[in-house]
Design a protein around this motif. Structure first.
Motif, PDB file in Angstrom:
ATOM      1  N   PHE A   1       0.823  -1.203   0.000  1.00 17.22           N
ATOM      2  CA  PHE A   1       0.000   0.000   0.000  1.00 17.22           C
ATOM      3  C   PHE A   1       0.858   1.255   0.000  1.00 17.22           C
ATOM      4  CE2 PHE A   1      -1.780   3.477   2.524  1.00 17.22           C
ATOM      5  CZ  PHE A   1      -2.921   3.756   1.789  1.00 17.22           C
ATOM      6  N   GLN A   2       0.464   2.207  -0.845  1.00 16.94           N
ATOM      7  CA  GLN A   2       1.091   3.520  -0.898  1.00 16.94           C
ATOM      8  C   GLN A   2       0.014   4.579  -0.687  1.00 16.94           C
ATOM      9  OE1 GLN A   2       4.342   3.860  -1.056  1.00 16.94           O
ATOM     10  NE2 GLN A   2       4.654   1.652  -1.349  1.00 16.94           N
ATOM     11  N   PRO A   3       0.340   5.696  -0.032  1.00 17.64           N
ATOM     12  CA  PRO A   3      -0.672   6.727   0.248  1.00 17.64           C
ATOM     13  C   PRO A   3      -1.414   7.214  -0.990  1.00 17.64           C
ATOM     14  CG  PRO A   3       1.294   7.144   1.526  1.00 17.64           C
ATOM     15  CD  PRO A   3       1.636   6.012   0.605  1.00 17.64           C
ATOM     16  N   GLU A   4      -0.725   7.271  -2.136  1.00 24.12           N
ATOM     17  CA  GLU A   4      -1.399   7.749  -3.344  1.00 24.12           C
ATOM     18  C   GLU A   4      -2.512   6.807  -3.799  1.00 24.12           C
ATOM     19  OE1 GLU A   4       2.781   6.263  -4.675  1.00 24.12           O
ATOM     20  OE2 GLU A   4       1.874   7.358  -2.981  1.00 24.12           O
TER      21      GLU A   4
ATOM     22  N   LEU B   1      -8.497   5.906  -5.004  1.00 17.68           N
ATOM     23  CA  LEU B   1      -9.746   5.258  -4.607  1.00 17.68           C
ATOM     24  C   LEU B   1     -10.767   6.295  -4.153  1.00 17.68           C
ATOM     25  CD1 LEU B   1     -11.387   2.698  -4.121  1.00 17.68           C
ATOM     26  CD2 LEU B   1     -10.322   2.521  -1.865  1.00 17.68           C
ATOM     27  N   ASN B   2     -10.307   7.316  -3.441  1.00 18.72           N
ATOM     28  CA  ASN B   2     -11.179   8.398  -2.991  1.00 18.72           C
ATOM     29  C   ASN B   2     -11.893   9.035  -4.193  1.00 18.72           C
ATOM     30  OD1 ASN B   2     -11.839  10.404  -0.637  1.00 18.72           O
ATOM     31  ND2 ASN B   2     -11.237  11.703  -2.366  1.00 18.72           N
ATOM     32  N   PHE B   3     -11.128   9.252  -5.258  1.00 22.18           N
ATOM     33  CA  PHE B   3     -11.685   9.826  -6.483  1.00 22.18           C
ATOM     34  C   PHE B   3     -12.731   8.912  -7.100  1.00 22.18           C
ATOM     35  CE2 PHE B   3     -11.455   9.940 -11.153  1.00 22.18           C
ATOM     36  CZ  PHE B   3     -11.882  11.244 -11.396  1.00 22.18           C
ATOM     37  N   TYR B   4     -12.437   7.615  -7.197  1.00 22.56           N
ATOM     38  CA  TYR B   4     -13.362   6.673  -7.815  1.00 22.56           C
ATOM     39  C   TYR B   4     -14.659   6.537  -7.019  1.00 22.56           C
ATOM     40  CZ  TYR B   4      -9.900   5.067 -11.225  1.00 22.56           C
ATOM     41  OH  TYR B   4      -9.011   4.989 -12.266  1.00 22.56           O
ATOM     42  N   VAL B   5     -14.555   6.527  -5.693  1.00 18.46           N
ATOM     43  CA  VAL B   5     -15.752   6.423  -4.862  1.00 18.46           C
ATOM     44  C   VAL B   5     -16.638   7.653  -5.068  1.00 18.46           C
ATOM     45  CG1 VAL B   5     -16.627   6.382  -2.490  1.00 18.46           C
ATOM     46  CG2 VAL B   5     -14.692   4.933  -3.129  1.00 18.46           C
TER      47      VAL B   5
ATOM     48  N   ASN C   1       1.060  -1.272   5.646  1.00 21.73           N
ATOM     49  CA  ASN C   1       1.440  -0.790   6.966  1.00 21.73           C
ATOM     50  C   ASN C   1       0.211  -0.084   7.527  1.00 21.73           C
ATOM     51  OD1 ASN C   1       2.239   1.139   9.003  1.00 21.73           O
ATOM     52  ND2 ASN C   1       4.364   0.818   8.398  1.00 21.73           N
ATOM     53  N   ASP C   2      -0.393  -0.651   8.583  1.00 18.80           N
ATOM     54  CA  ASP C   2      -1.662  -0.120   9.072  1.00 18.80           C
ATOM     55  C   ASP C   2      -1.560   1.336   9.509  1.00 18.80           C
ATOM     56  OD1 ASP C   2      -2.873  -2.471   8.525  1.00 18.80           O
ATOM     57  OD2 ASP C   2      -3.198  -3.102  10.600  1.00 18.80           O
ATOM     58  N   ARG C   3      -0.411   1.734  10.022  1.00 17.33           N
ATOM     59  CA  ARG C   3      -0.265   3.132  10.442  1.00 17.33           C
ATOM     60  C   ARG C   3      -0.293   4.064   9.236  1.00 17.33           C
ATOM     61  NH1 ARG C   3       4.383   5.474  14.574  1.00 17.33           N
ATOM     62  NH2 ARG C   3       3.341   7.483  14.986  1.00 17.33           N
ATOM     63  N   SER C   4       0.378   3.664   8.155  1.00 15.71           N
ATOM     64  CA  SER C   4       0.339   4.459   6.930  1.00 15.71           C
ATOM     65  C   SER C   4      -1.085   4.518   6.378  1.00 15.71           C
ATOM     66  CB  SER C   4       1.269   3.853   5.873  1.00 15.71           C
ATOM     67  OG  SER C   4       2.614   3.889   6.305  1.00 15.71           O
ATOM     68  N   VAL C   5      -1.801   3.409   6.491  1.00 19.95           N
ATOM     69  CA  VAL C   5      -3.186   3.374   6.025  1.00 19.95           C
ATOM     70  C   VAL C   5      -4.034   4.369   6.789  1.00 19.95           C
ATOM     71  CG1 VAL C   5      -5.275   1.961   5.941  1.00 19.95           C
ATOM     72  CG2 VAL C   5      -3.099   1.002   5.178  1.00 19.95           C
TER      73      VAL C   5
END
Length: 353
Positions: free
Chosen positions: A257-260, A265-269, A294-298
């Motif tokens: 997982f990467q922050p981008e 996904l935010n855009f698609y939703v 990484n759950d913290r990054s999530v």
């Protein structure tokens, strides 16, 4: 001689026949259910009696063996009075110490109950899986699959921002949609694969995919196209959750997982919510399924997102049996990889209905 079938039939006969057929089928189903409930109640009461006598008279296993022999001699037509089954009845009464009449387990066949006794480690697990099996009509094999894949432990486990983005009751429902991790072992894949290959595999095995996603999901499409003022965008997988009356956008990432990823996904939703959502729909949610996270990054990434989203990992590799034995009993790896084939001979011994 005139055949009764040659007689002119009154109007409405077809509807009458259909209604009567449905009534007969319903009565037969109810009769089977009633017989099963009576049998399960009998097994529980036998187990309860054995428990009580053991506590008072300190019975050993030899007495239970003799009891099985005498009961089978008296009722030779009954298949479920073996020594093994009496021990299961004892375990059944110990696991559900109160009357089972109003509990979901009373509606399950005996084979399901023996699976619960064998595989569920806690009362919470037994109750959850029993209720789910009744609600969704799981077969014994499906129940076993769900338990070995630790569906209860994974359900609702994905980190999300649902609490921040949805009203309380809606956020609780949405959270139950998002597992972590997803187990795609049924795809038969190994090693590194491309995102498009994973997407192809999931859609080609859509029945198994829907089962892993959970009850209520309906497949809408893959690479769903949206035109935003001449710019083309494609949603990896789009589902509808029938029970919650909402769209669910799923994006696949085979890497970490990467922050981008959250931004996309935010855009698609937001896009699906604006274009496809109708007045009767609840808010669209998104689930990013990635190779690792990484759950913290999530949590940092989801904290500022304006759309309700969750992030989960997936696994699809199945380890050889010898390697599985050396793994710890707890954790997501075991939840994804552990599997046991149903014991058909045990079914015969247990007198399942």
């Amino acid at each position: 001689m005139t055949d009764a079938r040659d007689l002119a039939l009154p109007s409405g006969y077809t509807d009458l026949l259909r209604a009567l057929k449905n009534r007969v089928r319903a009565a037969r189903t109810e009769a089977i259910r009633t017989v099963n409930t009576q049998l399960i109640d009998l097994y529980w009461s036998i187990g309860k009696t054995i428990l009580e006598r053991q506590e008072v008279e300190q019975w050993g296993s030899g007495v239970i063996g003799r009891l099985a022999e005498d009961l089978r001699a008296e009722f030779p037509e009954m298949k479920g009075l073996s020594r093994r089954n009496l021990f299961y009845m004892r375990g059944f009464a110990a696991a559900w110490s109160e009357s089972i009449v109003q509990q979901p387990v009373a509606q399950l066949p005996w084979g399901h109950i023996t699976v619960l006794l064998d595989k569920a480690g806690t009362p919470e697990q037994r109750s959850w899986y029993a209720a789910a099996a009744v609600e969704y009509g799981w077969s014994r094999n499906v129940l076993l699959n769900m338990m070995m894949n630790k569906t209860m432990e994974r359900t609702g486990a994905a980190p999300s921002n649902f609490v921040q983005q949805l009203v309380a009751q809606d956020s609780e429902l949405a959270q139950q949609v998002a597992k972590d991790p997803y187990n795609f072992e049924f795809l038969g894949l190994t090693g590194e694969i491309a995102e498009r290959d994973l997407e192809n595999a999931l859609t080609s095995r859509i029945t198994e995919t829907l089962r892993e996603l959970g009850p209520g999901f309906s497949f809408v499409g893959r690479q769903v196209h949206f035109d935003v003022d001449g710019d083309d965008f494609y949603v990896d997988l789009l589902f509808s959750h029938i029970e919650q009356s909402r769209y669910v956008v799923i994006e696949l990432k085979t890497g970490k997982f990467q922050p981008e990823h959250a931004g996309k996904l935010n855009f698609y939703v937001a896009l699906v919510d604006d274009v496809l959502r109708r007045d009767h729909h609840n808010e669209t949610i998104g689930i990013l399924i990635c190779g690792s996270k990484n759950d913290r990054s999530v949590r940092y990434s989801l904290g500022r997102s304006t759309s309700p989203m969750a992030v989960a990992a997936y696994t699809y590799d199945k380890l050889p049996a010898a390697e599985q034995k050396v793994l710890p009993d707890e954790g997501h790896i075991v939840a994804a990889l552990e599997w046991a084939e149903p014991d058909t001979q045990a079914d015969a011994d247990r007198g399942g209905v």
